[in-house]
Design a protein around this motif. Sequence first.
Motif, PDB file in Angstrom:
ATOM      1  N   LEU A 112      10.242   7.205   0.155  1.00 49.85           N
ATOM      2  CA  LEU A 112       9.694   5.882   0.445  1.00 49.85           C
ATOM      3  C   LEU A 112       8.299   5.815  -0.162  1.00 49.85           C
ATOM      4  O   LEU A 112       7.508   6.746  -0.016  1.00 49.85           O
ATOM      5  N   LYS A 113       7.990   4.705  -0.813  1.00 53.17           N
ATOM      6  CA  LYS A 113       6.738   4.646  -1.560  1.00 53.17           C
ATOM      7  C   LYS A 113       5.658   3.850  -0.849  1.00 53.17           C
ATOM      8  O   LYS A 113       4.497   4.260  -0.835  1.00 53.17           O
ATOM      9  N   THR A 114       5.988   2.709  -0.267  1.00 53.28           N
ATOM     10  CA  THR A 114       4.976   1.830   0.300  1.00 53.28           C
ATOM     11  C   THR A 114       5.176   1.639   1.801  1.00 53.28           C
ATOM     12  O   THR A 114       6.217   1.991   2.364  1.00 53.28           O
ATOM     13  N   GLN A 115       4.159   1.044   2.453  1.00 54.88           N
ATOM     14  CA  GLN A 115       4.265   0.731   3.869  1.00 54.88           C
ATOM     15  C   GLN A 115       5.420  -0.239   4.118  1.00 54.88           C
ATOM     16  O   GLN A 115       6.112  -0.142   5.140  1.00 54.88           O
ATOM     17  N   GLY A 116       5.619  -1.148   3.200  1.00 57.21           N
ATOM     18  CA  GLY A 116       6.735  -2.080   3.329  1.00 57.21           C
ATOM     19  C   GLY A 116       8.073  -1.360   3.309  1.00 57.21           C
ATOM     20  O   GLY A 116       8.988  -1.713   4.065  1.00 57.21           O
ATOM     21  N   ASP A 117       8.190  -0.328   2.450  1.00 56.72           N
ATOM     22  CA  ASP A 117       9.427   0.463   2.400  1.00 56.72           C
ATOM     23  C   ASP A 117       9.672   1.155   3.733  1.00 56.72           C
ATOM     24  O   ASP A 117      10.814   1.213   4.225  1.00 56.72           O
ATOM     25  N   VAL A 153       5.633   4.826  13.043  1.00 54.51           N
ATOM     26  CA  VAL A 153       4.226   4.462  13.221  1.00 54.51           C
ATOM     27  C   VAL A 153       3.327   5.661  12.961  1.00 54.51           C
ATOM     28  O   VAL A 153       2.235   5.533  12.385  1.00 54.51           O
ATOM     29  N   ALA A 154       3.766   6.855  13.371  1.00 57.42           N
ATOM     30  CA  ALA A 154       2.980   8.060  13.120  1.00 57.42           C
ATOM     31  C   ALA A 154       2.828   8.298  11.620  1.00 57.42           C
ATOM     32  O   ALA A 154       1.764   8.714  11.144  1.00 57.42           O
ATOM     33  N   ALA A 155       3.891   8.035  10.871  1.00 61.21           N
ATOM     34  CA  ALA A 155       3.822   8.190   9.413  1.00 61.21           C
ATOM     35  C   ALA A 155       2.846   7.190   8.808  1.00 61.21           C
ATOM     36  O   ALA A 155       2.142   7.484   7.836  1.00 61.21           O
ATOM     37  N   LEU A 156       2.779   5.994   9.368  1.00 62.70           N
ATOM     38  CA  LEU A 156       1.824   4.987   8.888  1.00 62.70           C
ATOM     39  C   LEU A 156       0.390   5.359   9.248  1.00 62.70           C
ATOM     40  O   LEU A 156      -0.547   5.118   8.485  1.00 62.70           O
ATOM     41  N   LYS A 178       0.835  -1.201   0.000  1.00 65.63           N
ATOM     42  CA  LYS A 178       0.000   0.000   0.000  1.00 65.63           C
ATOM     43  C   LYS A 178       0.872   1.254   0.000  1.00 65.63           C
ATOM     44  O   LYS A 178       1.853   1.351   0.739  1.00 65.63           O
ATOM     45  N   GLU A 179       0.510   2.222  -0.814  1.00 63.14           N
ATOM     46  CA  GLU A 179       1.298   3.442  -0.917  1.00 63.14           C
ATOM     47  C   GLU A 179       1.117   4.315   0.322  1.00 63.14           C
ATOM     48  O   GLU A 179       0.048   4.346   0.941  1.00 63.14           O
ATOM     49  N   LEU A 180       2.176   5.019   0.661  1.00 63.51           N
ATOM     50  CA  LEU A 180       2.165   5.944   1.788  1.00 63.51           C
ATOM     51  C   LEU A 180       1.544   7.269   1.375  1.00 63.51           C
ATOM     52  O   LEU A 180       1.194   7.478   0.212  1.00 63.51           O
ATOM     53  N   ARG A 181       1.414   8.171   2.340  1.00 67.45           N
ATOM     54  CA  ARG A 181       0.905   9.507   2.039  1.00 67.45           C
ATOM     55  C   ARG A 181       1.838  10.215   1.071  1.00 67.45           C
ATOM     56  O   ARG A 181       3.043   9.956   1.023  1.00 67.45           O
ATOM     57  N   GLU A 182       1.273  11.157   0.348  1.00 73.77           N
ATOM     58  CA  GLU A 182       2.059  11.867  -0.666  1.00 73.77           C
ATOM     59  C   GLU A 182       3.252  12.593  -0.071  1.00 73.77           C
ATOM     60  O   GLU A 182       4.333  12.621  -0.662  1.00 73.77           O
ATOM     61  N   ASP A 183       3.079  13.203   1.121  1.00 75.52           N
ATOM     62  CA  ASP A 183       4.182  13.952   1.715  1.00 75.52           C
ATOM     63  C   ASP A 183       5.321  13.031   2.145  1.00 75.52           C
ATOM     64  O   ASP A 183       6.499  13.397   2.056  1.00 75.52           O
TER      65      ASP A 183
END
Length: 249
Positions: free
Chosen positions: A150-155, A193-196, A138-143
Motif C-alpha cells: 500500500l502506498k498512500t493513506q488513501g490506499d 490507525v496505528a499504521a497511519l 500522502k505516502e505511508l511509512r516505508e515499512d
Amino acid sequence: MQPSRVTAVPAVESSLTINLAKQQRASDSQTELIEHSVDFAKTPEWPELREAVERAFHEHEIEEYMIMVCGQLITENNWKRLAQEYREDHQVTGEVISLAKPFPEYEEQHAYGHLGLNRHSACKDEDAFLTADIDPHKELREDVIRDMGLKTQGDLLEHIGRELALRCLHNDPAEHTSQFGKQELIEPVLFGVAALAGEVDVISDLSILGKLGKGKVDYVIQYKGFYIVVTEAKWINQWETLQEHFGQL
C-alpha cells in the motif's frame, strides 16, 4: 485461587531445608502441583526466605504475596521468633498466597482504592475527538509500503474499508456479539490507525502480571514508553460495561 504450600523441614542442627509446593492452574478445571526445595546452611533471615520463594516461583518476583504457617501470617517482624520455634518441629507446613487477583475478580470498591478514587461519573461528551488531517495522497511509512503493498493513506483507508466490508458481507454487524466477533470488527480499524499514526504498536491479547492484578488485556497501544489499555464500553450503559474491566484499568 489455589494457595501454595510451604513445608519447612529441619535437616541437621541449624541447617534448614525448605520444600515449596504450589497448586498451579493447568486449565479451567484442573490444577497441577509444582514443587521446589531450597537448602540453607542455617535458618534463613527474612530476606533470604523471601528470595527463596521468589526464586522458586518467578511470578512472585512481581506478584505481591503473603506467607501463612500453621495458620499464622509470617512477617518480617515475627519470622525470627517463629523460625526458632519451627526448628524444634520435625515439619512445618504453610501456604504462600498470592495477592494478585485475576482481572475479572476485581470488585468496584477495591478498584477505586487501587486507583485512588472515591467516586465515579460517566457522562456524554458532545465534543468530537480531535482528529488528525488525512491526506489520501500522502505516502505511508516505508515499512508499510514494503510489507503491505500500500502506498498512500488513501490506499490504507480503502484497505481498512474492504476488510470491514468482507467481514460484514454475509453477517449483520449487530450479530457480532461474542468477544471474537467484536474483535473481527475492531482489529482492522485499530491496526490500520496505528499504521497511519507512525510510531505506534498495537499488542492484542496481552498477558499482564502485576503486583495486585493479572490476566489478559484485549489490546494495548504502545507509544514510545507509554502503554494505553484499550477496553470497550457500550454507549447504552457505558459505566456498567466498564465495571467488567476494573481489573485491567
